[in-house]
Write an enzyme that holds these catalytic residues in place. Structure first.
Site, PDB file in Angstrom:
ATOM      1  CB  CYS A 188      18.964 -20.877  22.278  1.00 43.18           C
ATOM      2  SG  CYS A 188      18.980 -20.110  23.843  1.00 43.18           S
ATOM      3  CB  CYS A 233      39.989 -12.287  20.426  1.00 46.94           C
ATOM      4  SG  CYS A 233      40.292 -10.374  21.746  1.00 46.94           S
ATOM      5  CE1 TYR A 261      49.079  -5.564  24.978  1.00 44.72           C
ATOM      6  CE2 TYR A 261      50.643  -6.696  23.480  1.00 44.72           C
ATOM      7  CZ  TYR A 261      49.861  -5.313  24.077  1.00 44.72           C
ATOM      8  OH  TYR A 261      50.007  -4.146  23.549  1.00 44.72           O
ATOM      9  CG  ASP A 311      46.107 -13.056  22.889  1.00 46.22           C
ATOM     10  OD1 ASP A 311      45.645 -13.054  22.306  1.00 46.22           O
ATOM     11  OD2 ASP A 311      46.313 -14.355  23.767  1.00 46.22           O
ATOM     12  CD  GLN A 364      42.758 -17.170  25.140  1.00 44.76           C
ATOM     13  OE1 GLN A 364      41.089 -17.455  24.360  1.00 44.76           O
ATOM     14  NE2 GLN A 364      43.908 -17.022  24.388  1.00 44.76           N
ATOM     15  CB  CYS A 396      24.279 -21.631  27.864  1.00 40.15           C
ATOM     16  SG  CYS A 396      24.981 -20.615  27.039  1.00 40.15           S
ATOM     17  CB  CYS A 453      24.291 -17.472  19.944  1.00 42.92           C
ATOM     18  SG  CYS A 453      24.705 -18.118  22.208  1.00 42.92           S
TER      19      CYS A 453
HETATM   20  N1  SAH Z   1      47.837 -15.064  26.016  1.00 43.94           N
HETATM   21  C1  SAH Z   1      47.082 -14.723  27.201  1.00 43.94           C
HETATM   22  C2  SAH Z   1      46.020 -13.638  27.256  1.00 43.94           C
HETATM   23  C3  SAH Z   1      45.856 -13.221  26.364  1.00 43.94           C
HETATM   24  S1  SAH Z   1      44.154 -12.013  26.796  1.00 43.94           S
HETATM   25  C4  SAH Z   1      46.382 -16.752  26.926  1.00 43.94           C
HETATM   26  O1  SAH Z   1      45.856 -16.806  25.666  1.00 43.94           O
HETATM   27  O2  SAH Z   1      45.865 -16.810  27.924  1.00 43.94           O
HETATM   28  C5  SAH Z   1      44.927 -10.658  26.767  1.00 43.94           C
HETATM   29  C6  SAH Z   1      45.846 -10.548  27.973  1.00 43.94           C
HETATM   30  O3  SAH Z   1      46.578  -9.003  28.485  1.00 43.94           O
HETATM   31  C7  SAH Z   1      44.850 -10.363  29.399  1.00 43.94           C
HETATM   32  O4  SAH Z   1      45.323 -11.287  30.595  1.00 43.94           O
HETATM   33  C8  SAH Z   1      45.584  -8.939  29.897  1.00 43.94           C
HETATM   34  O5  SAH Z   1      45.213  -8.718  31.337  1.00 43.94           O
HETATM   35  C9  SAH Z   1      45.831  -8.349  28.967  1.00 43.94           C
HETATM   36  N2  SAH Z   1      46.476  -7.302  29.321  1.00 43.94           N
HETATM   37  C10 SAH Z   1      45.825  -5.821  28.893  1.00 43.94           C
HETATM   38  N3  SAH Z   1      46.557  -5.032  28.512  1.00 43.94           N
HETATM   39  C11 SAH Z   1      47.126  -5.230  29.061  1.00 43.94           C
HETATM   40  C12 SAH Z   1      49.007  -3.752  28.070  1.00 43.94           C
HETATM   41  N4  SAH Z   1      48.633  -2.644  28.561  1.00 43.94           N
HETATM   42  N5  SAH Z   1      49.586  -4.359  28.698  1.00 43.94           N
HETATM   43  C13 SAH Z   1      50.071  -5.935  29.688  1.00 43.94           C
HETATM   44  N6  SAH Z   1      48.898  -6.519  29.276  1.00 43.94           N
HETATM   45  C14 SAH Z   1      47.946  -6.211  29.249  1.00 43.94           C
END
Ligand code: SAH
Length: 387
Positions: free
Chosen positions: A11, A343, A247, A316, A218, A94, A20
């Site tokens: 790039c 992540c 989450y 997550d 995602q 990109c 990247c």
């Molecule tokens: N499992 C989902 C989202 C993962 S990203 C997927 O795969 O799409 C992480 C998520 O956690 C986000 O949506 C964010 O808003 C949420 N989050 C962040 N801090 C948090 C907390 N203290 N309690 C609950 N959710 C939270």
């Protein structure tokens, strides 16, 4: 691991942009590097399965965020902030972003002068357009454009939207988001739908999801399906299981899991995401799933305090990882299986210490390359309660 793809030409922006970080490695090397990183952080708990890479690791981002600004000579530019600065690097296309989305951003940049719309200036606080966010449903083809303005006054919004749609009839919704704050947060709380329904829908693992501007979704849908399948296979959910999706965002994992479970509860902090999650549950005809808006740690503490019963936790959390109230309460609730999607394997390693010292053993580790060419690493870990 997939075959090594032909590497695209390097790039031209790689040094300025900083997005990247691994561009100097070919894709096979990147995967090896990520594998080794996971092994060094988590390898003491279990063998690490070979990372799942992408067959074609390009143009995978379904979400494009472009910052807008003016050059010294007064030309409108759009692109990304130069790493750790507020200078904008001009980006036309990109290699990791969706190409349809990039084309829309370039059109908006070209349209601004004729509509006398000025980009916002972060130092003088003058001007209007701060960012443009484009999201495309890779399965559905639906496209959302979010115009982020620094104030609510957008006089020619109708004409501007009409011209944008004329040039890009593929756009299915346009949203005006107002962000008057002097922060690095991209989106403000207020929004106005200028065209369409104000959200897009997309399909993952056979379920359909509605995604609003401010909800998390995602960014690499191809790999997300592999990530979710990995997580749900590890969770070994049966029809007698009560599952907690912590989450949960717009409810994707819980909704895909609900078909195999007795009952699912999702917990999520972002109110817009919870609203989407509830609509998504109905949209997929599910009656055995409920969503709670709130802090996941606080919810777990309450659940543990009231003697709740959970068989499987899928968690997550964001990059910062989970927190002690959550992890301690998880140990009290003592589900037989925990699937931890992360992540950031560093915070994941930190949290795994708590769980393994609290009576769990790791039974599987699977990295998935969600972010090719960047340094970001996604990893799924399965834990089971020791007998
Ligand atoms: N499992 C989902 C989202 C993962 S990203 C997927 O795969 O799409 C992480 C998520 O956690 C986000 O949506 C964010 O808003 C949420 N989050 C962040 N801090 C948090 C907390 N203290 N309690 C609950 N959710 C939270």
């Amino acid at each position: 691991m997939s075959d090594t793809p032909r590497t695209l030409p390097r790039c031209p922006l790689s040094r300025k942009c900083g997005g990247c970080q691994l561009q100097n490695m070919d894709y096979a090397r990147q995967l090896k590097y990520k594998q080794e990183t996971v092994v060094s952080l988590l390898g003491k708990y279990h063998r690490v399965a070979p990372i799942l890479g992408m067959e074609r690791p390009y143009y995978y981002r379904n979400k494009v965020q472009a910052a807008f600004g003016l050059t010294r000579s007064g030309e409108v530019i759009s692109g990304v902030y130069q790493s750790s600065s507020h200078r904008i690097v001009k980006v036309d296309s990109c290699q990791i972003e969706d190409q349809a989305a990039d084309r829309i951003v370039v059109t908006i940049r070209k349209l601004l002068p004729s509509f006398r719309i000025l980009p916002y200036n972060e130092d003088s606080h003058r001007g209007f357009l701060r960012h443009v966010l484009v999201r495309r449903g890779f399965q559905s083809g639906q496209i959302m454009v979010v115009l982020v303005g620094a104030n609510p006054i957008f006089p020619i919004k109708k004409k501007f939207t009409a011209e944008l749609l004329r040039r890009h009839p593929e756009i299915t919704t346009v949203v005006f988001n107002i962000n008057p704050h002097h922060t690095s947060m991209l989106l403000g709380e207020r929004e106005e739908v200028l065209f369409g329904r104000g959200y897009i829908e997309d399909t993952l693992c056979g379920c359909t999801f509605r995604i609003s501007a401010r909800s998390f979704y995602q960014i690499n849908p191809t790999q997300t399906e592999r990530l979710y399948r990995t997580a749900l296979d590890m969770a070994k959910i049966t029809e007698t299981d009560t599952v907690l999706d912590a989450y949960c965002g717009v409810g994707t994992i819980g909704i895909v899991a609900a078909g195999r479970a007795k009952q699912v509860v999702g917990v999520e902090l972002n109110g817009d995401a919870v609203r989407d999650a509830r609509v998504n549950a109905r949209r997929n005809g599910l009656e055995n799933i409920a969503f709670v808006q709130g802090d996941a740690g606080e919810y777990m503490v309450e659940l543990a305090g009231s003697g709740g019963k959970i068989d499987v936790v899928v968690m997550d959390p964001p990059r910062a990882g989970s927190d002690m109230p959550f992890l301690q309460s998880l140990l009290t609730l003592a589900p037989s299986r925990v699937v931890y999607i992360s992540c950031n394997p560093e915070t994941q390693a930190r949290d795994l210490r708590v769980l393994t010292q609290g009576g769990y053993r790791v039974t599987g580790i699977q990295p998935v390359d969600m972010f090719p060419h960047t340094q970001h690493i996604e990893c799924v870990v399965c834990l089971e309660k020791r007998a």
